[in-house]
Design a protein around this motif. Sequence first.
Motif, PDB file in Angstrom:
ATOM      1  N   SER A 120      32.996 -94.054 -57.742  1.00 50.41           N
ATOM      2  CA  SER A 120      34.056 -94.432 -57.091  1.00 50.41           C
ATOM      3  C   SER A 120      35.185 -93.049 -56.820  1.00 50.41           C
ATOM      4  CB  SER A 120      34.793 -95.758 -57.826  1.00 50.41           C
ATOM      5  OG  SER A 120      35.801 -95.475 -57.675  1.00 50.41           O
ATOM      6  N   HIS A 121      35.091 -92.910 -55.477  1.00 42.84           N
ATOM      7  CA  HIS A 121      36.105 -91.717 -55.416  1.00 42.84           C
ATOM      8  C   HIS A 121      37.466 -91.799 -55.877  1.00 42.84           C
ATOM      9  CE1 HIS A 121      38.212 -88.726 -53.112  1.00 42.84           C
ATOM     10  NE2 HIS A 121      39.337 -89.574 -52.975  1.00 42.84           N
ATOM     11  N   ASN A 122      38.107 -93.500 -55.561  1.00 39.85           N
ATOM     12  CA  ASN A 122      39.741 -93.366 -56.350  1.00 39.85           C
ATOM     13  C   ASN A 122      39.482 -92.933 -57.991  1.00 39.85           C
ATOM     14  OD1 ASN A 122      39.622 -93.723 -53.820  1.00 39.85           O
ATOM     15  ND2 ASN A 122      40.283 -96.482 -53.697  1.00 39.85           N
ATOM     16  N   ALA A 157      39.295 -89.311 -58.761  1.00 38.55           N
ATOM     17  CA  ALA A 157      40.400 -89.032 -58.971  1.00 38.55           C
ATOM     18  C   ALA A 157      41.596 -89.477 -59.741  1.00 38.55           C
ATOM     19  CB  ALA A 157      41.254 -89.483 -57.369  1.00 38.55           C
TER      20      ALA A 157
END
Length: 126
Positions: free
Chosen positions: A46-48, A51
């Motif tokens: 999951s990119h979010n 991050a």
Amino acid sequence: GVHHRLPIFRDLYNSGEGIFFANTGHLAKPVTKRNYFTETVTHLFSHNTMAQESYIVDAFQINEPTGILGRMLDVLAAKNMTVGPIGIATASTILDGDPQTGRKVDVVPASGPNILTRRSFENNRL
């Protein structure tokens, strides 16, 4: 090699003083394709989430709710150094240090700081 339009980074890298990290992730321990889902507490794809994890850098969730740069600022402040975190457009989690310090993050607009003039003060535009 390093792209020719990044001469400073190229020179640092070529002199052995710079380093690049690629394809790094956030794992608390080694995992395999078979057990990563049950052995990790974060959503690895999951990119979010990744991050957010990169802002915190706290795989074992020991230093919640602080960010990696905020903890670095805490160490510098403990050594009597003056620190002043500045966020652009927002006060990101990465800048959060020990809540006990009461240190605030200065936030400047993405368009740049406001210009103060004598007229700003005379017309109460602050």
